[in-house]
Design a protein around this motif. Sequence first.
Motif, PDB file in Angstrom:
ATOM      1  N   SER A 231       0.876  -1.174   0.000  1.00  0.00           N
ATOM      2  CA  SER A 231       0.000   0.000   0.000  1.00  0.00           C
ATOM      3  C   SER A 231       0.914   1.225   0.000  1.00  0.00           C
ATOM      4  CB  SER A 231      -0.927   0.004   1.224  1.00  0.00           C
ATOM      5  OG  SER A 231      -1.886   1.033   1.127  1.00  0.00           O
ATOM      6  N   LYS A 265      -0.404   4.020  -3.990  1.00  0.00           N
ATOM      7  CA  LYS A 265      -1.764   3.711  -3.526  1.00  0.00           C
ATOM      8  C   LYS A 265      -2.314   4.682  -2.499  1.00  0.00           C
ATOM      9  CE  LYS A 265      -1.341  -1.110  -4.735  1.00  0.00           C
ATOM     10  NZ  LYS A 265      -0.857  -2.421  -4.352  1.00  0.00           N
ATOM     11  N   LEU A 312     -13.064  -4.346  -5.808  1.00  0.00           N
ATOM     12  CA  LEU A 312     -12.604  -2.958  -5.858  1.00  0.00           C
ATOM     13  C   LEU A 312     -13.763  -1.999  -5.628  1.00  0.00           C
ATOM     14  CD1 LEU A 312     -10.531  -0.731  -6.562  1.00  0.00           C
ATOM     15  CD2 LEU A 312     -11.102  -1.122  -8.982  1.00  0.00           C
ATOM     16  N   GLN A 315     -14.813  -1.807  -2.060  1.00  0.00           N
ATOM     17  CA  GLN A 315     -13.903  -0.985  -1.254  1.00  0.00           C
ATOM     18  C   GLN A 315     -14.219   0.496  -1.419  1.00  0.00           C
ATOM     19  OE1 GLN A 315     -10.217  -2.682  -2.921  1.00  0.00           O
ATOM     20  NE2 GLN A 315      -9.592  -3.183  -0.822  1.00  0.00           N
ATOM     21  N   SER A 319     -15.929   2.947   1.477  1.00  0.00           N
ATOM     22  CA  SER A 319     -15.162   4.120   1.902  1.00  0.00           C
ATOM     23  C   SER A 319     -15.989   5.395   1.768  1.00  0.00           C
ATOM     24  CB  SER A 319     -13.871   4.232   1.081  1.00  0.00           C
ATOM     25  OG  SER A 319     -13.048   3.100   1.300  1.00  0.00           O
ATOM     26  N   VAL A 354     -10.217   1.920   1.629  1.00  0.00           N
ATOM     27  CA  VAL A 354      -9.138   2.450   0.788  1.00  0.00           C
ATOM     28  C   VAL A 354      -7.998   3.019   1.620  1.00  0.00           C
ATOM     29  CG1 VAL A 354     -10.701   2.948  -1.126  1.00  0.00           C
ATOM     30  CG2 VAL A 354     -10.164   4.747   0.530  1.00  0.00           C
ATOM     31  N   VAL A 359      -5.517  -1.726  -2.205  1.00  0.00           N
ATOM     32  CA  VAL A 359      -6.494  -1.475  -3.263  1.00  0.00           C
ATOM     33  C   VAL A 359      -5.856  -1.877  -4.589  1.00  0.00           C
ATOM     34  CG1 VAL A 359      -7.909   0.250  -4.430  1.00  0.00           C
ATOM     35  CG2 VAL A 359      -7.537   0.402  -1.949  1.00  0.00           C
TER      36      VAL A 359
END
Length: 453
Positions: A231, A265, A312, A315, A319, A354, A359
């Motif tokens: 990340s 990221k 994805l 996520q 968020s 996230v 991610v």
Amino acid sequence: MEVTNPATGERVDSYEEDGQDDVEAALETAVETFDSWRDRPLQERTDLLSNAAEVLRENEQRYAETMTEEMGKPITQAKSEVEKCAWVCEHYSEHASEYLDEKGHPSPAGSSVKTVYEPLGPVLAVMPWNFPFWQVFRFAAPYVTAGNVGLLKHASNVPGCSEAIEEVFREAGYPEGAFQSLLVSSDQVEGILEDERVKAATLTGSGPAGRSVAATAGENLKKTVLELGGSDPYVVLDDADVEAAAETGAWARVQNGGQSCIAAKRFIVHTDVYDEFEEKFVEQMESYTVGDPTDEETEIGPQARESLLEDLHEQVEDSVDAGADLLTGGEPLDREGAYYPPTVLANVPEGCPVDSEEVFGPAAPVYEVEDEEEAIRKANDTQFGLGASVWSEDRERGERLAGRIDAGCVYVNQLVKSDPRVPFGGIKESGYGRELSGAGMREFVNRKTVWVE
């Protein structure tokens, strides 16, 4: 193994998995080949590696098309990947003798002491789909050239790539068994690794997969190298070239569809340049061409599988529900195929997906920080430690901050990359060990001390 084109959802091909008899035959062949391969002069092994580079370049278009069809990589990026594999072959062909050169040590008068580097034997490689050629060649080029033999267990959605890579070594003139591809499922890995004929293993993939391989190898006292998730923080300081940081940062997030362990990221930006960076970054993210990966104008293709797109999007949605502001993107494209647009989120709450999870797609959280100290705290506020990028016009300042970031590699005024000339690998939950350069080549050798009186 059923292969589905992620750009169309259509079935591409079907491959028969290798059974236990096939695996047994491959292991026997590997052992038999190793007995003679290890004694081949290094010059012969490096000459074959040069041949492999030639085979890669001769078949660049075909190999790139296989990648694009199986996992959706834009064709221009796929061709670049094949070229990078040729480069790593050439690098080790040129530098292997230096990397494996014996090292002398101080010794009493009349004696000589040195370290020599000898191969271990068959090495199992468990490789991912996101860079289906490069991930394999960055293990195979050094380890096989050092005198080991390779056994590849590739991801189940890229069997065509797996067979193509085996073809490269065969066409280059390597002996049968120097490199073999096994079309097996993940649940067969443990048994293969437990086999006494396999001497070591390397894995690039998820944390759970890495832990599983490490546990099995540990129980059997076998060496492993793990390159796991990331990340990576992308830190933009108040004296950065904001336009360059935004342009490079956007590409560092979306190349390969954002499906890269070393992608930027988490974008951590000093308050003095935050507004300018956010504006330029969103503008750049919105400028990319998303579309058919076989089209040379396409910059972002589909996600590699529909399930990955769904993960994805979940996520991103979770968020936003937690309070993050959606600045662009955020919804799967209304078209055939697993397409997700470049997405930017701001005012990201601590602990939302996230912020706290890896991610694996083109979605980027952007954070505003007050000073260097807050930037470093945020950069290190992750379980991962693969790579990082710091942007500052003051190179000494950038290098000083690089020393405070917990990561296997930090790039100042550049995106994170893997390069044959320098060691690559992570710390913390991102794994251990190093690939590439001399350090990588010496991971799977016996560093033998020889004392002659």
